[in-house]
Design a protein around this motif. Structure first.
Motif, PDB file in Angstrom:
ATOM      1  N   TRP A  98       1.724 -13.910  11.695  1.00 34.80           N
ATOM      2  CA  TRP A  98       1.884 -12.509  11.267  1.00 34.80           C
ATOM      3  C   TRP A  98       1.312 -11.571  12.330  1.00 34.80           C
ATOM      4  CZ3 TRP A  98       3.660  -9.262   7.367  1.00 34.80           C
ATOM      5  CH2 TRP A  98       3.041  -8.026   7.251  1.00 34.80           C
ATOM      6  N   ASN A  99       0.090 -11.873  12.755  1.00 33.96           N
ATOM      7  CA  ASN A  99      -0.561 -11.016  13.751  1.00 33.96           C
ATOM      8  C   ASN A  99       0.171 -11.047  15.087  1.00 33.96           C
ATOM      9  OD1 ASN A  99      -2.566 -10.038  12.086  1.00 33.96           O
ATOM     10  ND2 ASN A  99      -3.961 -11.740  12.534  1.00 33.96           N
ATOM     11  N   PRO A 109      -8.363  -2.632  13.519  1.00 25.90           N
ATOM     12  CA  PRO A 109      -7.449  -3.700  13.050  1.00 25.90           C
ATOM     13  C   PRO A 109      -7.052  -3.503  11.592  1.00 25.90           C
ATOM     14  CG  PRO A 109      -9.258  -4.651  14.305  1.00 25.90           C
ATOM     15  CD  PRO A 109      -9.580  -3.205  14.131  1.00 25.90           C
ATOM     16  N   VAL A 110      -8.000  -3.066  10.761  1.00 24.85           N
ATOM     17  CA  VAL A 110      -7.679  -2.851   9.346  1.00 24.85           C
ATOM     18  C   VAL A 110      -6.672  -1.726   9.206  1.00 24.85           C
ATOM     19  CG1 VAL A 110      -8.641  -2.188   7.116  1.00 24.85           C
ATOM     20  CG2 VAL A 110      -9.952  -3.668   8.636  1.00 24.85           C
ATOM     21  N   LEU A 111      -6.859  -0.667   9.983  1.00 18.42           N
ATOM     22  CA  LEU A 111      -5.923   0.462   9.934  1.00 18.42           C
ATOM     23  C   LEU A 111      -4.521   0.020  10.351  1.00 18.42           C
ATOM     24  CD1 LEU A 111      -7.617   3.718  11.296  1.00 18.42           C
ATOM     25  CD2 LEU A 111      -6.580   3.306   9.060  1.00 18.42           C
ATOM     26  N   VAL A 141       1.114  -1.143   8.850  1.00 16.00           N
ATOM     27  CA  VAL A 141       2.294  -2.008   8.766  1.00 16.00           C
ATOM     28  C   VAL A 141       2.630  -2.325   7.310  1.00 16.00           C
ATOM     29  CG1 VAL A 141       3.140  -4.339   9.248  1.00 16.00           C
ATOM     30  CG2 VAL A 141       2.042  -3.027  11.056  1.00 16.00           C
ATOM     31  N   LEU A 142       1.604  -2.690   6.535  1.00 12.93           N
ATOM     32  CA  LEU A 142       1.850  -3.020   5.127  1.00 12.93           C
ATOM     33  C   LEU A 142       2.350  -1.792   4.366  1.00 12.93           C
ATOM     34  CD1 LEU A 142      -1.204  -5.347   4.408  1.00 12.93           C
ATOM     35  CD2 LEU A 142       1.213  -5.994   4.550  1.00 12.93           C
ATOM     36  N   GLY A 143       1.812  -0.636   4.688  1.00 12.08           N
ATOM     37  CA  GLY A 143       2.268   0.596   4.042  1.00 12.08           C
ATOM     38  C   GLY A 143       3.724   0.870   4.359  1.00 12.08           C
TER      39      GLY A 143
END
Lengths: 361, 134
Positions: A5-6, B2-4, B9-11
């Motif tokens: 994924w990454n 990285p969390v952002l 992407v998920l958003g």
């Protein structure tokens, strides 16, 4: 799984294709604003500044608006015209890549405002513009092929492939969605096309001939085929050419018969996102005249060209000579790939037979 | 960061999925990429207009189905089309047909009042079309 994924979304990579997409989106928006679109109206096109939103009277003047967005300030037609002019200037700046970090988000915000303010949301190509402009607002779209890049001191900073992947997924999702939406009686029976034809939706000097050659069922089924294969075929090298070829035929046909403004150009230009992002990985050795021609037509920077006896080496290490080499070169050039694809079918079949024979031996 | 990035992407994927599902699954879609899926209910009334601007009902019943949907002359009902664009095109054509082929005495124009409801629970809205245009 998480590593894959990454790697897919966040691996370091080249973003030249995102910059090309910036040029295409800006260029298409510019063409829309200038009224420079539509093969079906090729005999009527006049290049002029259209200082009015297309159909603004129809879309805005009748007060037709989504009740969910009642909180959006209501503007007069004159104010909408002014914003439309602003959008024209923004499209020009986006195309040449000047002040992109400001222009791209501003243009996206302006486009979204138009959509929230009127029933633009019902016009599908405006939705496509909105999606691409929002992605470009967050993308490193001015790193290459832009005035910003020329004015910048030093090389472009290292980037990740995230913005490229987002746009690729968007294109596939659009094709998937529109294919899924057409899986109904109207499209499968061809009746949809009959109704469009009966309602005078097919226009221009080419429409009667194309309609007579194809008819409702062929047009309907080819539309389903082309959109269906584009929804996944662009992602895989084995089907990418077939998908792009089908898509180009579909969108060119639409543009020759129907008033869809720049929609066809938007979708066809999005195929650039699926090109090999590493440029010049195919080596062509060719006689001077062919080397000169190939350099001139190599708009996507696919080839490294030297002079000598004809030979081609592809990125995966295959080497070709003779007609096969010509075909491999033709497949990589925007103007020649449809013909190279069609002419290459016998070679493909022959190649399979040869391999099968070799395995049997 | 990285969390952002992951959230971004998920958003994006979430919004895309929402739009696709909403377009194709929900009956009251308004986000549709498909141009014929934007309107749920359409009702059209026709009226004649005289030189002074007076109006009276026009009988377009041969061209209108019992449920209020439009049926063009010389054509089958297009009952699977639920798009305002298609309806307004047809309403325009019927107006033109009535005023040019079967005009009432004293009528100089024909108007179509297209009432449409974009969401199952939404308000009715109205567009008035006229042939010839004012």
């Amino acid at each position: 799984m998480i590593a894959a994924w990454n790697r897919f979304w966040f691996a370091p990579g080249r973003v030249e294709l995102v910059a090309l997409m910036r040029i295409y989106v800006g260029g298409c928006l510019l063409m829309k604003k200038l009224g420079l679109w539509g093969l079906h109206r090729v005999d009527q096109i006049d290049v002029r500044l259209r200082f009015s939103a297309r159909g603004a009277d129809a879309y805005v003047g009748n007060g037709f608006r989504d009740p969910v967005f009642d909180w959006v300030p209501r503007l007069s037609l004159q104010e909408m015209y002014a914003l439309d002019q602003l959008q024209l200037v923004g499209a020009l700046l986006l195309t040449v890549g000047l002040g992109t970090r400001v222009v791209a988000p501003a243009l996206a915000a302006l486009h979204l405002f138009f959509i929230l303010h009127s029933n633009w949301t019902y016009v599908h190509h405006n939705n496509v513009y909105a999606a691409f402009l929002v992605l470009l607002a967050f993308a490193p779209a001015a790193d290459h092929y832009s005035l910003d890049a020329l004015l910048r001191k030093g090389p472009a900073p290292p980037r990740r492939v995230t913005s490229l992947r987002l746009m690729q997924v968007l294109v596939c999702a659009i094709y998937f969605s529109t294919t899924f939406g057409k899986l109904n009686h109207g499209w499968l029976s061809g009746r949809m096309m009959e109704v469009l034809e009966a309602n005078d939706h097919f226009r221009g000097p080419f429409a009667p001939t194309l309609w007579a050659m194809s008819g409702p069922k062929l047009v309907s089924h080819f539309t389903l085929w082309a959109e269906g294969i584009c929804s996944f075929g662009l992602c895989f090298p084995q089907t990418r050419l077939l998908a792009a070829f089908s898509g180009v035929m579909l969108h060119t046909g639409i543009d020759m018969m129907m008033p869809v403004t720049t929609f066809s150009y938007q979708m066809m230009s999005s195929y650039v996102l699926f090109l090999d992002p590493e440029p010049r990985r195919t080596h062509l050795c060719a006689p001077p005249w062919l080397a000169w021609t190939a350099r001139g037509l190599d708009w996507a920077a696919r080839l490294t060209v030297t002079t000598g006896p004809l030979a081609v080496t592809t990125p995966d290490g295959r080497a070709f000579t003779g007609l096969r080499a010509l075909r491999e070169v033709g497949l990589r050039l925007p103007l020649t790939f449809p013909a190279a694809f069609a002419l290459g079918l016998p070679f493909t079949l022959w190649g399979r037979n040869t391999r099968r024979g070799a395995i049997a031996a | 960061m990285p969390v952002l990035r992951q959230a971004g992407v998920l958003g994006f994927l979430g919004i895309l999925l929402f739009l696709i599902v909403r377009t194709h699954v929900r009956a009251d879609d308004r986000w549709g990429f498909s141009m014929f899926r934007d309107v749920q209910m359409v009702n059209v009334r026709y009226r004649w207009v005289d030189a002074e601007g007076g109006t009276w009902p026009a009988d377009a019943s041969p061209y209108i189905r019992g449920d209020g949907r439009v049926m063009l002359p010389r054509r089958d009902p297009v009952d699977w089309i639920v798009g305002l664009g298609a309806y307004t095109d047809q309403a325009h054509e019927i107006c033109r047909f009535l005023i040019t082929v079967r005009p009432a005495e004293g009528a100089v124009a024909c108007e179509a009042e297209v009432r449409h409801q974009r969401f199952a629970e939404g308000p009715w809205e109205t567009i008035v079309l006229r042939w010839p245009p004012p």
